[in-house]
Write a protein that holds these residues in place. Sequence first.
Motif, PDB file in Angstrom:
ATOM      1  N   GLY A   1      -6.903  17.702  28.813  1.00  0.00           N
ATOM      2  CA  GLY A   1      -7.637  17.625  30.080  1.00  0.00           C
ATOM      3  C   GLY A   1      -7.683  18.980  30.760  1.00  0.00           C
ATOM      4  N   LYS A   2      -6.549  19.680  30.747  1.00  0.00           N
ATOM      5  CA  LYS A   2      -6.520  20.995  31.396  1.00  0.00           C
ATOM      6  C   LYS A   2      -7.375  22.010  30.632  1.00  0.00           C
ATOM      7  N   LEU A   3      -7.257  22.008  29.303  1.00  0.00           N
ATOM      8  CA  LEU A   3      -8.057  22.953  28.509  1.00  0.00           C
ATOM      9  C   LEU A   3      -9.553  22.692  28.711  1.00  0.00           C
ATOM     10  N   TRP A   4      -9.927  21.414  28.717  1.00  0.00           N
ATOM     11  CA  TRP A   4     -11.345  21.075  28.903  1.00  0.00           C
ATOM     12  C   TRP A   4     -11.820  21.461  30.300  1.00  0.00           C
ATOM     13  N   ALA A   5     -10.988  21.183  31.313  1.00  0.00           N
ATOM     14  CA  ALA A   5     -11.382  21.532  32.684  1.00  0.00           C
ATOM     15  C   ALA A   5     -11.633  23.029  32.778  1.00  0.00           C
ATOM     16  N   GLU A   6     -10.754  23.820  32.144  1.00  0.00           N
ATOM     17  CA  GLU A   6     -10.921  25.267  32.220  1.00  0.00           C
ATOM     18  C   GLU A   6     -12.176  25.730  31.493  1.00  0.00           C
ATOM     19  N   SER A   7     -12.480  25.105  30.341  1.00  0.00           N
ATOM     20  CA  SER A   7     -13.683  25.561  29.646  1.00  0.00           C
ATOM     21  C   SER A   7     -14.926  25.143  30.426  1.00  0.00           C
ATOM     22  N   MET A   8     -14.862  24.050  31.174  1.00  0.00           N
ATOM     23  CA  MET A   8     -16.012  23.676  32.015  1.00  0.00           C
ATOM     24  C   MET A   8     -16.197  24.673  33.148  1.00  0.00           C
TER      25      MET A   8
ATOM     26  N   VAL B   1     -20.863  22.470  27.197  1.00  0.00           N
ATOM     27  CA  VAL B   1     -19.501  22.745  26.735  1.00  0.00           C
ATOM     28  C   VAL B   1     -19.129  22.006  25.460  1.00  0.00           C
ATOM     29  N   VAL B   2     -20.058  21.256  24.881  1.00  0.00           N
ATOM     30  CA  VAL B   2     -19.716  20.465  23.691  1.00  0.00           C
ATOM     31  C   VAL B   2     -19.027  21.306  22.598  1.00  0.00           C
ATOM     32  N   PRO B   3     -19.546  22.484  22.248  1.00  0.00           N
ATOM     33  CA  PRO B   3     -18.878  23.236  21.169  1.00  0.00           C
ATOM     34  C   PRO B   3     -17.439  23.602  21.520  1.00  0.00           C
ATOM     35  N   GLN B   4     -17.208  24.050  22.758  1.00  0.00           N
ATOM     36  CA  GLN B   4     -15.847  24.387  23.171  1.00  0.00           C
ATOM     37  C   GLN B   4     -14.962  23.144  23.138  1.00  0.00           C
TER      38      GLN B   4
END
Lengths: 256, 283
Positions: B173-180, B210-213
């Motif tokens: 969740g944190k990694l995804w939030a940051e990439s968003m 952000v799908v690829p990330q």
Amino acid sequence: MALSVQGLRKSFAGRNVLTGVDFTVSAGEVVAFLGANGSGKSTTLRCVMGITPPDAGSISIDGTPLDSLHSGDLQRARQRMAMIFQKIHLVPRRTALDNVCSGALARIPTIRSLTPLLFPAEVQQEALDCLDRVGLADRAFDRVGRLSGGQQQRVAVARALCQRADVVLADEPVSALDPHAAEHVMALLRELAHTEGLAVAAVLHQPELALRYADRSIGLLQGSMTFDLPSTEVTAKHLDTLYAPDRGVSDRNFAA
Amino acid sequence: MTPQALLPTTRREPARPSRVALVRPKKPLRWLTTAAVAAAVVGLHALAIEGTDFKPELLVDGWKGMAAFVADAFPPDLSWERTLKPGLEATLVTLWIGLLGTTLSVPSALLLAALAARNTSPHRLVYQAARAVLSFFRAVPDIVFALIFVTAVGLGPFAGVLALICHNTGVMGKLWAESMEEIDAGPQEALRTAGANRIQQVANATLPMVVPQFVGLLLYRFDVNVRSSLVLGLVGAGGIGLLINQSIKSFRFDSMLTHILIVLVLIIVVDQFSAWIRRRLAA
């Protein structure tokens, strides 16, 4: 009058960026904004669009002042204006058609806009027709990232059409494009204005494009207007006043 | 005289005299800052060496113990019935734990990431709350979650899956939030000016951007979770970790080595698989 702006003012951190800008754009007309970097061209469009809140000024669409409207009505009035960006701002991984459909999101229920698979068929048909109007119907199912810069900007124009906008605000729409693509996009905007009655206001960095494609040109210098003339009446002298501060700097640097 | 001889072979002087003097602006504070940072780094390492009883001479003196241990482990026990078959079966369980722990945490991680990214969160308070929840799931180690779930569902792989879901929700969740938060905000702004509401902006601009990330991070977490599920086996959550623990406790170091070799193969396969998917995504 499709768009009428009066007394637009804006300052950032005490620096006056716009000091009272007044102009109108009629249906069927292309108006170009010219000026050096920092003259307030882009800020003018962003204030009109409501992305940057202006400090003062009145903006009317078809004679209705926006500040007389509230929430829902204001939202609907704003949607009659669409913005086109220098950096295009499409989603590269999605198809041209899906990107154009997203211009119609305000008319699609939230639940049906979660994925392009749920977009209503009539919206998709309308989006395809919009792509046809910019000459890209045959690329509808290509990912936007695979299209050239000029084609991408035309998809962005189609998205504005799918929004059913009457006023198109274009913020340096061709600055990132090669000369040929720039001509193509400007010709498209002029054609849409002249044949479909769109009102187009475009910030341009190349005066020669403005003079060839815009019906009227407005010069901005340090946040105020220096001229507002039919493009045919704009002379080299007018342009010199706009870009003089820029040239002063380069003169000093390159003096032998 | 040939024409070439007329040309000078080396240029003795610059083409024209310089008109600007090369004087670097003096920045005395920069020296001080560099020295202070260097001193701080050295000081911290001195404290760390002190605090961890870091004594390389012990390693030199005790090499015989290590050698005996390694000698016991060689050759690895390759008997099918006793070591290989249970090892392979347990490895499969480890892989399943890692897989379910990753995929079943996708919905919760996605929801929390959308709430915990500044550009998609509906409100500042929601943003702070979502960040706090993510921090909690991240701060509690998966092994602690495993111990908690063992008390509820008993020993076995299921407890391991539940533990990984909880911990992975926090990390992914944190990694995804940051990439968003890092992606270009332009498309979202474009849809806002077109009158799209917040959910529509996220679904039609932010998420597809952000799908690829997201997939890259998901594969990375799958890789990490397979290795974590190994450790979870040590506390009773099943899989190959459990077998490694048992073989150590019964001094079957040759079986232990076999299990470790199987794990090595598993890790390489998972790593190659996720690298392959990421290459295909980038293309």
